[in-house]
Design a protein around this motif. Structure first.
Motif, PDB file in Angstrom:
ATOM      1  N   THR A  54      -8.759  -3.229  17.198  1.00  0.00           N
ATOM      2  CA  THR A  54      -7.762  -2.587  18.053  1.00  0.00           C
ATOM      3  C   THR A  54      -8.201  -2.688  19.519  1.00  0.00           C
ATOM      4  N   ASP A  55      -7.758  -1.763  20.359  1.00  0.00           N
ATOM      5  CA  ASP A  55      -8.072  -1.803  21.789  1.00  0.00           C
ATOM      6  C   ASP A  55      -7.928  -0.411  22.374  1.00  0.00           C
ATOM      7  N   GLY A  56      -8.417  -0.247  23.591  1.00  0.00           N
ATOM      8  CA  GLY A  56      -8.394   1.053  24.244  1.00  0.00           C
ATOM      9  C   GLY A  56      -6.999   1.557  24.549  1.00  0.00           C
ATOM     10  N   TYR A  57      -6.048   0.658  24.842  1.00  0.00           N
ATOM     11  CA  TYR A  57      -4.685   1.097  25.095  1.00  0.00           C
ATOM     12  C   TYR A  57      -4.148   1.872  23.896  1.00  0.00           C
ATOM     13  N   LEU A  58      -4.283   1.275  22.721  1.00  0.00           N
ATOM     14  CA  LEU A  58      -3.750   1.902  21.521  1.00  0.00           C
ATOM     15  C   LEU A  58      -4.572   3.135  21.130  1.00  0.00           C
ATOM     16  N   LEU A  59      -5.881   3.056  21.268  1.00  0.00           N
ATOM     17  CA  LEU A  59      -6.727   4.191  20.904  1.00  0.00           C
ATOM     18  C   LEU A  59      -6.466   5.405  21.781  1.00  0.00           C
ATOM     19  N   LYS A  60      -6.157   5.180  23.051  1.00  0.00           N
ATOM     20  CA  LYS A  60      -5.972   6.294  23.985  1.00  0.00           C
ATOM     21  C   LYS A  60      -4.510   6.695  24.151  1.00  0.00           C
ATOM     22  N   SER A  61      -3.605   5.959  23.520  1.00  0.00           N
ATOM     23  CA  SER A  61      -2.188   6.329  23.561  1.00  0.00           C
ATOM     24  C   SER A  61      -1.953   7.553  22.690  1.00  0.00           C
ATOM     25  N   ARG A  62      -0.903   8.290  23.023  1.00  0.00           N
ATOM     26  CA  ARG A  62      -0.510   9.453  22.219  1.00  0.00           C
ATOM     27  C   ARG A  62       0.926   9.255  21.761  1.00  0.00           C
ATOM     28  N   GLY A  63       1.173   9.517  20.500  1.00  0.00           N
ATOM     29  CA  GLY A  63       2.514   9.368  19.962  1.00  0.00           C
ATOM     30  C   GLY A  63       2.664  10.130  18.662  1.00  0.00           C
ATOM     31  N   VAL A  64       3.822   9.968  18.054  1.00  0.00           N
ATOM     32  CA  VAL A  64       4.091  10.651  16.789  1.00  0.00           C
ATOM     33  C   VAL A  64       3.377   9.910  15.669  1.00  0.00           C
ATOM     34  N   LEU A  65       2.602  10.639  14.909  1.00  0.00           N
ATOM     35  CA  LEU A  65       1.897  10.084  13.754  1.00  0.00           C
ATOM     36  C   LEU A  65       2.498  10.700  12.500  1.00  0.00           C
ATOM     37  N   ALA A  66       3.247   9.896  11.776  1.00  0.00           N
ATOM     38  CA  ALA A  66       3.849  10.342  10.506  1.00  0.00           C
ATOM     39  C   ALA A  66       3.099   9.645   9.382  1.00  0.00           C
ATOM     40  N   ILE A  67       2.351  10.401   8.604  1.00  0.00           N
ATOM     41  CA  ILE A  67       1.484   9.794   7.594  1.00  0.00           C
ATOM     42  C   ILE A  67       1.717  10.413   6.221  1.00  0.00           C
ATOM     43  N   ASP A  68       1.607   9.570   5.236  1.00  0.00           N
ATOM     44  CA  ASP A  68       1.678   9.992   3.846  1.00  0.00           C
ATOM     45  C   ASP A  68       0.262   9.986   3.297  1.00  0.00           C
ATOM     46  N   LYS A  69      -0.259  11.142   2.957  1.00  0.00           N
ATOM     47  CA  LYS A  69      -1.656  11.264   2.552  1.00  0.00           C
ATOM     48  C   LYS A  69      -1.856  11.023   1.056  1.00  0.00           C
ATOM     49  N   LYS A  70      -0.852  10.497   0.382  1.00  0.00           N
ATOM     50  CA  LYS A  70      -0.960  10.300  -1.059  1.00  0.00           C
ATOM     51  C   LYS A  70      -1.728   9.035  -1.439  1.00  0.00           C
ATOM     52  N   MET A  71      -2.079   8.200  -0.461  1.00  0.00           N
ATOM     53  CA  MET A  71      -2.813   6.978  -0.778  1.00  0.00           C
ATOM     54  C   MET A  71      -4.098   7.319  -1.527  1.00  0.00           C
ATOM     55  N   GLU A  72      -4.304   6.668  -2.654  1.00  0.00           N
ATOM     56  CA  GLU A  72      -5.515   6.906  -3.430  1.00  0.00           C
ATOM     57  C   GLU A  72      -6.674   6.122  -2.830  1.00  0.00           C
ATOM     58  N   ASN A  73      -7.855   6.690  -2.919  1.00  0.00           N
ATOM     59  CA  ASN A  73      -9.053   6.037  -2.387  1.00  0.00           C
ATOM     60  C   ASN A  73      -9.794   5.276  -3.476  1.00  0.00           C
ATOM     61  N   VAL A  74     -10.336   4.131  -3.092  1.00  0.00           N
ATOM     62  CA  VAL A  74     -11.306   3.443  -3.939  1.00  0.00           C
ATOM     63  C   VAL A  74     -12.644   4.141  -3.723  1.00  0.00           C
ATOM     64  N   GLU A  75     -13.208   4.651  -4.782  1.00  0.00           N
ATOM     65  CA  GLU A  75     -14.425   5.449  -4.649  1.00  0.00           C
ATOM     66  C   GLU A  75     -15.648   4.578  -4.378  1.00  0.00           C
ATOM     67  N   SER A  76     -16.580   5.146  -3.629  1.00  0.00           N
ATOM     68  CA  SER A  76     -17.855   4.470  -3.390  1.00  0.00           C
ATOM     69  C   SER A  76     -18.813   4.751  -4.549  1.00  0.00           C
ATOM     70  N   TYR A  77     -19.858   3.958  -4.635  1.00  0.00           N
ATOM     71  CA  TYR A  77     -20.859   4.120  -5.686  1.00  0.00           C
ATOM     72  C   TYR A  77     -22.144   3.436  -5.228  1.00  0.00           C
ATOM     73  N   PRO A  78     -23.291   3.870  -5.740  1.00  0.00           N
ATOM     74  CA  PRO A  78     -24.546   3.236  -5.319  1.00  0.00           C
ATOM     75  C   PRO A  78     -24.584   1.759  -5.713  1.00  0.00           C
ATOM     76  N   LEU A  79     -24.848   0.904  -4.754  1.00  0.00           N
ATOM     77  CA  LEU A  79     -24.985  -0.526  -5.047  1.00  0.00           C
ATOM     78  C   LEU A  79     -26.349  -0.822  -5.644  1.00  0.00           C
ATOM     79  N   VAL A  80     -27.298   0.039  -5.360  1.00  0.00           N
ATOM     80  CA  VAL A  80     -28.598   0.035  -6.035  1.00  0.00           C
ATOM     81  C   VAL A  80     -28.873   1.473  -6.460  1.00  0.00           C
ATOM     82  N   LYS A  81     -28.963   1.712  -7.748  1.00  0.00           N
ATOM     83  CA  LYS A  81     -29.148   3.066  -8.247  1.00  0.00           C
ATOM     84  C   LYS A  81     -30.563   3.562  -7.971  1.00  0.00           C
ATOM     85  N   GLU A  82     -30.683   4.879  -7.860  1.00  0.00           N
ATOM     86  CA  GLU A  82     -31.984   5.487  -7.606  1.00  0.00           C
ATOM     87  C   GLU A  82     -32.957   5.127  -8.728  1.00  0.00           C
TER      88      GLU A  82
END
Length: 337
Positions: free
Chosen positions: A164-192
């Protein structure tokens, strides 16, 4: 349920990181992404401010190997310093997520805006550019593509950049978001307690060749699931504009004005620069009279477009380039007068 509010770009990014399940940020303050770091801290996120971007990058790598959903944010010279860690992440297939706010270059250049880190984001380091690179055009896309970046990184195991860039990062506007997106879970790539021989250096060239080709095959296999693009007014277009990020947003405004004046202009906006939606682009590029690539650099997007376009397509290509300068709709309209 959609949540609607006023937000800056960096607030949208930070909220997306929390909602994606990120647990740790490694970083070193640098304009224009410092507010991502400070907002993360203010909201209670765990963090480590390192001595430089080299340490931040390798801190992310260490966190990922331990199974922590870690990330970073940087820009310009910091992005350059982080190529060592990003290259290692590419070689070791680590789900490294970086928020990059482009600066004008070369060197420290200007601090707010450019599209001059495209090549660095897509092909930096000694490797083959096996990275996922998203280019948001709006504050809402800053949120949604950051969420998607974490999911893609952990699902496909490639370093993933939100460019991205500073113009977009520092701009202010309406943010309409749907928080239902499921996350891919993290896991140890090398186990303890696990002992794992995880190579990052190869004795024989043939071994590295096999590994690179294997990773490239995976990249191509997963491409159709990752690739994103937008077509705008392309059904009966004669002139095709190609632009990404906030220049793509300006191009849409310009196209609306140009069409009022009778010009049949459309937009192809690559949302993922890596991988590039070459098949979708070719479908339009082969039937228009002219292609105009618009960008705030001297041809970094154009290099990708020309490399990805099918060799049999002979449509003339023109270039509208303003390195390190913002491109507003009026500049694009003026080009076609």
């Amino acid at each position: 349920m959609t949540n609607k509010k006023l937000a800056t770009g960096f607030e949208a990014v930070t909220e997306a990181c929390f909602d994606a399940g990120a647990k740790m940020m490694f970083g070193y303050p640098i304009t224009p992404v410092t507010e991502v770091f400070t907002t993360w801290i203010k909201k209670g996120g765990e963090y480590l401010q390192t001595e430089d971007e080299i340490a931040a990058g390798f801190g992310v790598c260490g966190g990922l190997i331990a199974g922590q959903k870690a990330f970073t944010a940087t820009s310009g010279p910091g992005h350059i310093l982080m190529q060592d860690a990003l290259s290692m992440a590419e070689g070791m297939r680590l789900p490294f997520v970086a928020i990059i706010g482009q600066r004008g270059g070369p060197s420290s250049g200007t601090v707010i805006y450019s599209q001059q880190e495209v090549t660095l984001a897509c092909f930096g380091g000694n490797g083959e550019g096996l990275r996922l690179v998203y280019s948001p055009a709006t504050i809402e896309e800053l949120y949604s593509l950051t969420r998607e970046a974490f999911n893609a990184a952990w699902k496909y195991q490639y370093p993933t950049i939100v460019l991205t860039d500073g113009y977009l990062l520092k701009s202010r506007g309406v943010l309409a978001i749907d928080k239902k997106m499921e996350n891919v879970e993290s896991y140890p790539l090398v186990k303890e307690g696990e002992k794992k021989h995880w190579r990052n250096i190869y004795t024989f060239e043939e071994e590295l060749n096999e590994e690179v080709l294997r990773s490239k095959a995976d990249f191509e296999k997963n491409k159709n699931e990752v690739v994103r693009w937008e077509n705008y007014q392309t059904e009966e277009t004669e002139i095709l504009i190609v632009a990404h990020g906030i220049v793509g947003a300006a191009a849409k405004e310009a196209i609306d004005e140009l069409r009022k004046n009778g010009l049949k202009v459309g937009l192809f906006r690559p949302i993922t620069l890596r991988p590039f939606a070459n098949k979708e682009f070719d479908k339009i590029a082969g039937r228009v009279k002219k292609i105009v690539i618009v960008e705030s650099s001297l041809g970094q997007l154009a290099q990708i477009v020309r490399a990805e376009m099918a060799p049999e397509i002979s449509t003339p290509v023109e270039y509208l380039q303003y390195p390190a300068l913002g491109i507003e709709a009026e500049k694009i309209v003026e080009y076609f007068k």
